[in-house]
Structures are given as structure tokens and as C-alpha cells.
Design an enzyme around this catalytic site. Structure first.
Site: not given
Ligand code: DGY
Length: 321
Positions: A239, A268, A286
């Protein structure tokens, strides 16, 4: 018997949506419009459960505004830091996630990040694509190899262990820190470090695999980066909020760190623009779980949790605080 009514907040792979519609009265998001907090609350009206993803911030305020009919939130992710589990539990709402099924895909991305960061992928690809590659040069575009390097794994859980097993095949020596030391069967020869300073001091490459919790947020900061060897590489598939971006960018820009491979970011998709100026930052959007096999498996697992819950069974992946 009427089928449970579920809200699916994002567009899911077609096989997953087909199964959702076969088992539930499912409300889908066909054009994949990113739902806002207001639309989630409005669309949850009359629903028995929600199938959400990492892009949905299910905080205490949103949970308080959900209709009483909602009894379960099944997230299409292994991470559940986007859900206030304590607030859900307090309202009697069960929360489930999708562990295991994305382990291999995420470990593969961790290796891609290590290789991309160690072998200058960002600047070499730019050189080639921008027509600046003039000739092969004995001293040009030199990186460093993984073979023989010490890999520090922060969090030797499922994904950390899958990354370690792939890294062993590259000839890396594995070190780790976890909240608790693992059994020798799970360690498979990895060397345990009781504290972060000790792990970081032997990590030529540090790969982050811990969950985002109040204890791990901001863990990679100026103070902890100082424990890493000169020129070390940091890889993050966990993360973004585990990293203090300003500290990492500063260390990459100064050369204190050799490179970073990042698949996850704070805030994000509006990540810190400072990363874009760094040729030693290898960045992915991601992609950890982004294969069709894995996204199908995540969807099926999220649905299995809902199915078990509405059958009256305890879902396999119930999470708690
Ligand atoms: C997860 O499942 O938590 C991932 O971040 C999605 O790829």
C-alpha cells in the site's frame, strides 16, 4: 425464495458478473463509472449486501449512512484498509476479503519491480523509445543484478513468502521482519530480524508486503531509510501509505537510494508528481492482481463469501479488527 439483493460498485470480469446475476439480484455498474460516496449510499437502498473494491472508501460516515438492510460488505481485494471494519462490526455488518487468490500475481509483480528498478528499466526504455539509443556501450545503462543480493521482506505473509520463493530462484538471500517469527517450515531458511532497523541494515533490496495499519503507515520515512545500505532499492506492492513520499523521493533524487519499484501509491491515482522526474523510479499503476485469472478468482471468492453469508454460514474470509 427471493434472491439476496447486492450492489456491485465496479464493473467486474464478465464471468464474475454472470455468476453474480445467477446467484443474486445484482445491481451492476455496466459502464464502470467510479461511484462517489453519495452514489454508494443511494444505490445501497434496498440492498442486503455490497460488493466493493479498493477504490471505494467505506469509512465510518458512509457505514453510518447505509440502510439497515445491508448486512455484509464483501470486498474484491485482499487489503481492507479502505473499510472501517470496526464501524461495520459495530453496526452488525460483516466484512470479508479475498486472500490467497492474488498471491502469485502480486509476487510476480514484486519481481518485475525488482528487476525493473535494478536494471534501469525506466531510463533504458525512455532512451529506446525516444530515439536516443545510439549504440551498445560497454559502460552504458548499467544496472545491478538480483543474484547474490540480500532481499529484505517486510511482512512475510502469503505474498511475502511467494515473493521470497521466486527471489530464491534468482539466487537472493532472504531476510525478513514480521510481527512474529514464523515457523521454520514457513521461513524456509529466511533470516528473522526482530526489528526494522536490523532488517533494513542488511537489505540490498527491501520489498514491502505488510498491510496498511495505523502501525505501518509512514513506516518508510527519513529515519528508517537511513538504516538501508547506500544505493539500496525499495519495492512496494502493498500500500502506498506505508511510504512517506517526500522522504523516498528525496532519497532517490540524492542517490542515497539506488532505485525504487512502486506499484502502489498514496492517494492513487493522483500520486506524488515528484516520482515522474526520477529516472530511477520504476512505476506501475497498481497492477499487482491485474491478470484475468486472478481477477476472476477474486470475484468468485468475493461472491462465495456473500453466498455463504446469505446461506447462514460463516463466510470463509470474515475479517475483524
Ligand atoms: C488488493 O487486493 O488489496 C490489491 O491491492 C488489489 O490488487
Amino acid at each position: 425464495m427471493t434472491r439476496p439483493r447486492i450492489l456491485v460498485t465496479r464493473k467486474l470480469p464478465s464471468d464474475v458478473e454472470a455468476r453474480a446475476c445467477a446467484h443474486f439480484d445484482a445491481s451492476l455498474n455496466e459502464d464502470d463509472t467510479l461511484p462517489t460516496r453519495e452514489t454508494i449510499i443511494a444505490d445501497a437502498k434496498g440492498k442486503d449486501g455490497l460488493l466493493v473494491t479498493v477504490t471505494d472508501r467505506i469509512d465510518a460516515e458512509l457505514i453510518a449512512a447505509l440502510p439497515a438492510s445491508v448486512k455484509i460488505i464483501s470486498t474484491f481485494s485482499v487489503g481492507y484498509d479502505h473499510i472501517d471494519v470496526a464501524a461495520a462490526t459495530a453496526r452488525g455488518i460483516a466484512v470479508t476479503n479475498t486472500p490467497d487468490v492474488l498471491t502469485d500475481a502480486t509476487a510476480e509483480i514484486a519481481l518485475l519491480l525488482m528487476l525493473g528498478a535494478a536494471r534501469n528499466a525506466t531510463s533504458s526504455i525512455a532512451t529506446l523509445r525516444e530515439g536516443r539509443w545510439k549504440n551498445w556501450a560497454p559502460t552504458g545503462m548499467l544496472g545491478t543484478e538480483l543474484s547474490g543480493k540480500r532481499l529484505g521482506i517486510l511482512g512475510l505473509g502469503r505474498i511475502g513468502r511467494a515473493t521470497a520463493s521466486r527471489a530464491r530462484a534468482f539466487g537472493m538471500e532472504i531476510h525478513y521482519h514480521s510481527r512474529q517469527r514464523l515457523s521454520p517450515e514457513l521461513e524456509e531458511g529466511a533470516r528473522y530480524h526482530a526489528d526494522i532497523a536490523s532488517l533494513f541494515s542488511v537489505s540490498d533490496i527491501l520489498s514491502i508486503h505488510c498491510a496498511s495499519t495505523p502501525q505501518t503507515r509512514g513506516l518508510i520515512n527519513r529515519e528508517t531509510i537511513a538504516h538501508l545500505p547506500e544505493g539500496a532499492i525499495i519495492v512496494n506492492t502493498a500500500r502506498g501509505d506505508i511510504v512517506d513520499d517526500d522522504a523516498l523521493i528525496e532519497a532517490l533524487a540524492s542517490g542515497r537510494l539506488g532505485a525504487a519499484g512502486l506499484d502502489v501509491f498514496n492517494n492513487e491515482p493522483n500520486f506524488h508528481p515528484g516520482y515522474l522526474n526520477l529516472s530511477n523510479a520504476f512505476l506501475l499503476p497498481h497492477l499487482g492482481s491485474a491478470t484475468l485469472e486472478t481477477r476472476n478468482a477474486m470475484g468468485f471468492r468475493a461472491l462465495e463469501n456473500l453466498e455463504a453469508f446469505f446461506r447462514g454460514d460463516t463466510p470463509r474470509d470474515l475479517v475483524s479488527t
